[in-house]
Design an enzyme around this catalytic site. Structure first.
Site, PDB file in Angstrom:
ATOM      1  N   PHE B 236       0.831  -1.216   0.000  1.00  0.00           N
ATOM      2  CA  PHE B 236       0.000   0.000   0.000  1.00  0.00           C
ATOM      3  C   PHE B 236       0.858   1.255   0.000  1.00  0.00           C
ATOM      4  O   PHE B 236       0.458   2.291   0.538  1.00  0.00           O
ATOM      5  CB  PHE B 236      -0.980  -0.021   1.175  1.00  0.00           C
ATOM      6  CG  PHE B 236      -1.767  -1.287   1.264  1.00  0.00           C
ATOM      7  CD1 PHE B 236      -2.679  -1.610   0.267  1.00  0.00           C
ATOM      8  CD2 PHE B 236      -1.591  -2.183   2.306  1.00  0.00           C
ATOM      9  CE1 PHE B 236      -3.401  -2.795   0.317  1.00  0.00           C
ATOM     10  CE2 PHE B 236      -2.296  -3.371   2.357  1.00  0.00           C
ATOM     11  CZ  PHE B 236      -3.202  -3.670   1.369  1.00  0.00           C
ATOM     12  N   PRO B 587     -10.293  -9.562 -15.223  1.00  0.00           N
ATOM     13  CA  PRO B 587     -11.444  -9.131 -14.419  1.00  0.00           C
ATOM     14  C   PRO B 587     -11.397  -9.648 -12.978  1.00  0.00           C
ATOM     15  O   PRO B 587     -11.828  -8.953 -12.061  1.00  0.00           O
ATOM     16  CB  PRO B 587     -12.639  -9.722 -15.176  1.00  0.00           C
ATOM     17  CG  PRO B 587     -12.161  -9.843 -16.587  1.00  0.00           C
ATOM     18  CD  PRO B 587     -10.699 -10.179 -16.498  1.00  0.00           C
ATOM     19  N   GLY B 659      -4.898   0.053  -9.205  1.00  0.00           N
ATOM     20  CA  GLY B 659      -4.561  -0.310  -7.823  1.00  0.00           C
ATOM     21  C   GLY B 659      -5.032   0.692  -6.798  1.00  0.00           C
ATOM     22  O   GLY B 659      -5.166   0.365  -5.617  1.00  0.00           O
ATOM     23  N   GLU B 660      -5.247   1.927  -7.222  1.00  0.00           N
ATOM     24  CA  GLU B 660      -5.518   2.972  -6.238  1.00  0.00           C
ATOM     25  C   GLU B 660      -6.883   3.629  -6.371  1.00  0.00           C
ATOM     26  O   GLU B 660      -7.438   4.133  -5.401  1.00  0.00           O
ATOM     27  CB  GLU B 660      -4.394   4.024  -6.321  1.00  0.00           C
ATOM     28  CG  GLU B 660      -3.110   3.449  -5.759  1.00  0.00           C
ATOM     29  CD  GLU B 660      -1.857   4.179  -6.170  1.00  0.00           C
ATOM     30  OE1 GLU B 660      -1.380   4.995  -5.395  1.00  0.00           O
ATOM     31  OE2 GLU B 660      -1.346   3.919  -7.284  1.00  0.00           O
TER      32      GLU B 660
END
Lengths: 330, 694
Positions: B236, B587, B659-660
């Site tokens: 993260f 997906p 990812g964010e």
């Protein structure tokens, strides 16, 4: 963590003798709290006497209608016990509101009662804490107070007791059965825990070497209408901001008798005797419940940062009593 | 514009190639890498926030059987570069934040090391410190630039004049707290020195990043540093750059006589060593016509930085691309404090900044008496508001409309505080989301035809649990025109070609573009009949379209919130995210990224807060019992979908990083839903029960 010796107790008497004879010894139940403290340097026992396998793992009826809970009964087993679930549902619900499934599978009844505060300063050896290191000062009073006391605190300590189980047991007049070198004694749970006063180092009235072997619940028929409500910042796996254990005996539109305790508000499970007095004989109404709550909370002295606990405790008690009254009416 | 890859493997819901190894416990994480005869390291951390170490007594520790040595600033090997003060470990007596490493014990077992560390006595000369972010701090300053080189301040038009003339204004201050990344796998490293240099088995988002950052610190050529990181249990952002623990392990290994040194931070240590999202104070001013169209938009940000290393969270970055408004001002000021060094945390900038902007937009909708979706649609930007560039693709409105349809928005009564079910007040909220398309330069892919007909595709990239192993294999398969079974992907090692960090949602764009370029080079060089052993390397090409288009992913976040009338408890039974992020490579793993981001956004909304006690300079709730992250019971029905988006400009895959974006706007949607439920506007995260009690 310091090096320590480990001894598995063969029987209760030898366990008590082993701990009593050595000031730096401690009983080990499941270790879900103590072992953490050993890693953090909060506790440094040199000898651990494992009592988790002693034969105190049953829930048994007592003569006179009560129930004896062995000190080694695991939290998850106790929560699922049919007697507890039907006759003392507040106890079962309190257990299920605590910790996580994994911890409940391991944690014992006696150990649950002897959990130490989750005050962040108590748990960090780099900050002053009178409970951990008498005389060093209280970091919480002017610090992070969200989980701290609004009732019964002192200038030395504002910590709260973290157990849910103990709140329900306190409400329902439980007694702790303790074995010491001089034999057994029984201590009402309401007298078992201490307020911090000038000596917050001690959570309970237990003497060093005294072992909890059982908890007795008295026969209390209206405890079948009892519950436990825990208000917390996260839906599970969080300590109480405020909790309420209560039982209500209702007849003809008024309260015949009541048992009430708060959690998360004091150094010990807070038996709300003033609220109970107001409730006895009062008509069933939100107004009565509010009066009861306010009578108990009139003595609240919140800290900067936890003022919200007063209305939260008030509202939660009213909501719990309302729910129990409705349940009774069915 | 380049032709997009013909999607065959791309778009398939391949199960994780690394899944079986992970669920059977055989995927080696950093601390589990088999090394012979290791020593174990445990640090001693400063118990003051600022000052000097005046004396260290390590005699009791050194006398313990099993202790191999105690490192302090007096005996630690000298480092070569103090350019990055975060990495200047045990080089002086200075203490710059509480929790800083001041000593460390090397021992035969972790238990001995830990106990011996507790016996090291450190004396300090304490100096006054400051650890609390203050909007009125005298030390506020404007950094030269923000995190990724973004401008600190941008101005257009006359904001004050437009605000004065506006029919409707919103002027509010919003705050976000310090938050810690808390990946499940703690930061861990195994360090070993030999004649070739330093080897690190590390838990990192970029093996090559660790190499190029640490080599000059240790005075080594990058080729003398090997970093191995095949599996990483989350980062993260906190594992995006090496931190002090890597340096400490390297120093210890140099004193370990060739033995490897194992070092894993405890959860508590992570709170002072591994970085965090700095707290922000954001004033937002909106001016609009009665029709809700913005005329003025200002965001003035005050945020925490550390004294020893500047960190400028680009909080206003999202606002710069979200909505059209002729008069604009976005500024940032830093308050440098005696605190641990902040770092990237999922969507640095957009995550805290869009909380403020999107709650303010909700307030604007209320002030105008308009539906919050309609307000956003009316202010949709046809071109990027500051650069004036056209969008490579922008489907914010499509996301809002599709989300509204699926979430049941058309039945929504905007009146706050009127829906009640069994003691719970119910509300719904919406917020926009966005995240840029980043392409980092410098990645190199190598493709080699193996004897068995498979292609080995090598790139020193990272999989931090996101699905890189799987998605890059799919990209390589389509780039080479073969099925996934014929791709043998190798990542997570500096022995493989250079790769940029797994950060800024840039991985697939950066590494995938290099792989596509390598596959193209392979075909160009070897045609359709390559011989075994045929090999090429190619670098991530520049994207000429980047100068012609603004490139962003967009999304819409929806949340349903329940607030208990008596207790104030807040629950989120339902969240929906709709995203427009180009072509989705996989997906299955994409959905995991979206709902993971949304769940982290839920956690940010309701729970996450590092409680800084300014008296000590200490985050006091430094474990997972006290620092709350959403538990399963907090997470209801979280769903993420995406709309088909064709974007031929972003990269040859047509993909945007995902990812964010899932976390961006999620907390605002929850806050807006909480307002709709209760009529109480919460502008300070986290949104806890006490906000709703009187």
């Amino acid at each position: 963590m310091i090096p320590f010796e480990y001894l598995r107790a063969e029987d209760a008497a030898s366990a008590v003798a082993a701990v009593a004879s050595r000031p730096t010894a401690a009983f080990l139940g499941a270790g879900t709290n103590l072992v953490d403290h050993m890693k953090l340097g909060v506790a440094s026992p040199e000898l651990l006497v494992d009592v988790s396998r002693l034969p105190f793992d049953e829930v048994e009826p007592l003569p006179g209608g009560g129930v004896r809970i062995g000190a080694a009964v695991r939290n998850s087993d106790l929560a699922a016990d049919p007697i507890l679930r039907s006759r003392y549902p507040a106890v079962s619900r309190a257990l299920l509101a605590g910790a996580s499934a994994q911890l409940r599978n391991l944690a014992t009844t006696g150990g649950n009662l002897l959990q130490r505060t989750r005050c962040v300063y108590f748990q960090d050896v780099t900050t002053p804490c009178n409970k951990r290191e008498p005389g060093s000062g209280c970091s919480a009073i002017d610090g992070y107070t969200r989980y701290h006391a609004i009732l019964g605190a002192s200038s030395a300590c504002v910590a709260t007791h973290p157990s849910d189980l103990a709140v329900a047991l306190t409400a329902l007049d439980a007694t702790v059965v303790v074995l010491g070198v001089h034999g057994e004694r029984q201590i009402p749970l309401a007298d078992f825990y201490r307020l911090p006063g000038d000596d917050p180092h001690r959570d309970t009235v237990l003497e060093h070497g005294e072992l909890i072997i059982a908890v007795d619940l008295p026969d209390l028929p209206f405890a079948a209408r009892s519950t436990y409500r825990k208000v917390r910042d996260r839906a599970s796996y969080a300590f109480a901001l405020v909790s309420v254990a209560a039982a209500l005996d209702v007849a003809d539109g008024s309260v015949r008798d009541a048992r009430v305790a708060f959690g998360g508000v004091a150094h010990k499970p807070w038996r709300a005797t003033r609220a109970e007095e107001v409730l006895r004989g009062a008509p069933i109404s939100d107004e009565s419940f509010l009066q009861a709550a306010e009578a108990e909370l009139a003595g609240a002295r919140p800290l900067a940062g936890n003022e919200f606990k007063v209305p939260m405790a008030r509202n939660t008690l009213v909501a719990v009593l309302r729910e129990l009254a409705q349940e009774e009416a069915r | 514009m380049t032709g997009l890859l013909e999607p065959h493997a791309i778009g398939q819901s391949l199960t994780r190639l690394d899944g079986p190894a992970k669920v059977t416990g055989t995927a080696p994480y950093a601390f589990e890498q088999p090394v012979g005869d290791p020593l174990h390291l445990f640090p001693v951390q400063a118990t003051i926030a600022r000052g000097r170490v005046t004396a260290i007594d390590s005699s009791a520790a050194e006398a313990m059987p099993g202790v191999a040595g105690v490192l302090t600033h007096t005996n630690a090997p000298r480092l070569a570069s103090d350019e990055d003060r975060e990495l200047w470990v045990l080089q002086s007596d200075q203490v710059a934040f509480r929790g800083q490493f001041v000593a460390a014990v090397l021992a035969e077992t972790p238990e001995i090391a830990r106990h011996a560390a507790s016996l090291v006595r450190v004396e300090y000369a304490e100096e006054p410190h400051e650890a609390e972010l203050r909007a009125d701090s005298a030390k506020l300053y404007a950094p030269d630039e923000l995190l990724a080189g973004e401008p600190t301040n941008t101005f257009e038009g006359d904001v004050d004049g437009a605000l004065a003339a506006a029919a409707v204004t919103v002027d509010q201050t919003y705050t976000t707290p310090m938050e810690h990344n808390n990946p499940m796998e703690p930061h861990a490293t195994i360090a070993r020195w030999d004649e070739d240099g330093l080897t690190l088995y590390d838990s990192t988002q970029g093996a090559h990043t660790v190499r190029v950052t640490l080599a000059p610190v240790f005075g080594l050529d990058p080729r003398q540093v090997r970093v191995i990181a095949p599996y990483v249990g989350g980062g993260f952002g906190s594992k995006g750059m090496p931190h002090a623990h890597n340096v400490l392990a390297g120093l210890a290994a140099r004193m370990a006589g060739g033995r490897p040194v194992k070092f894993a931070l405890t959860r508590q240590q992570m709170y002072s060593i591994a970085g965090y999202r700095p707290p922000t104070i954001q004033r937002i001013q909106l001016g609009a016509g009665a029709d809700g169209r913005l005329t003025a938009l200002a965001q003035d940000v005050i945020e925490l930085s550390s004294k020893i290393k500047e960190y400028a969270e680009p909080t206003g970055k999202g606002t710069r691309v979200m909505y059209a408004a002729p008069h604009r001002r976005i500024t940032h000021r830093l308050d440098p404090l005696d605190v641990p060094v902040p770092t990237w945390m999922r969507a640095p900038g957009e995550c805290p900044g869009m909380f403020a902007l999107e709650v303010a937009m909700d307030e604007l909708a209320v002030a105008c008496g308009l539906d919050p979706i309609e307000v956003r649609v009316r202010n949709d930007a046809e071109v990027s508001p500051e650069s004036g560039l056209p969008w490579s693709s922008r489907n914010l409105v499509a996301c809002l409309r599709e989300g509204a349809r699926r979430f049941g928005w058309e039945r929504r009564d905007p009146t706050p505080g009127v829906r009640r079910d069994n003691g719970w007040l119910i509300g719904t909220g919406v917020a926009s989301s966005t995240y840029p398309v980043y392409r980092l330069p410098g990645s190199v892919a190598m493709i080699r035809l193996l004897g068995d007909g498979r292609y080995r595709v090598s790139i020193g990239a990272a999989d931090i649990g996101t699905g890189t192993w799987t998605a890059l294999t799919q990209v390589a398969a389509d780039a080479l025109g073969v099925p996934c079974e014929r791709v043998d992907l190798r990542i997570g090692d500096t022995a493989l070609p250079m790769a940029s960090v797994e950060g800024g949602s840039s991985g697939i764009t950066s590494w995938g573009s290099a792989i596509v370029a390598a596959a193209q080079a392979f075909r160009d060089q070897y045609g359709t009949e390559p011989a075994d052993g045929a090999e090429v390397v190619a670098e991530t090409p520049d994207n000429p379209d980047a100068a012609r288009f603004a490139m962003q992913a967009f999304g819409a976040q929806f949340a349903e919130v329940r607030v208990h009338v008596d207790t104030g408890e807040i629950r989120v039974p339902r969240m929906l995210g709709v995203f427009a992020a180009g072509r989705i490579i996989n997906p299955r793993t994409a959905r995991s990224q979206f709902i993971g981001g949304m769940t982290m956004g839920l956690s940010m909304a309701l729970h996450e807060q590092s409680v800084m006690d300014p008296r000590f300079g200490l985050v006091v709730n430094h474990d997972l019992a006290e620092y709350h992250i959403a538990a399963n019971a907090d997470v209801g029905d979280v769903d993420a979908i995406w709309i088909d988006e064709h974007d031929p400009y972003v990269n040859p895959m047509g993909s945007k990083g995902i990812g964010e974006i899932g976390i961006v706007g999620a907390a605002a949607a929850v806050a807006n839903a909480a307002y709709h439920a209760t009529g109480i506007r919460v502008r300070d995260l986290p949104i806890t029960a006490d906000r709703f009690l009187s």
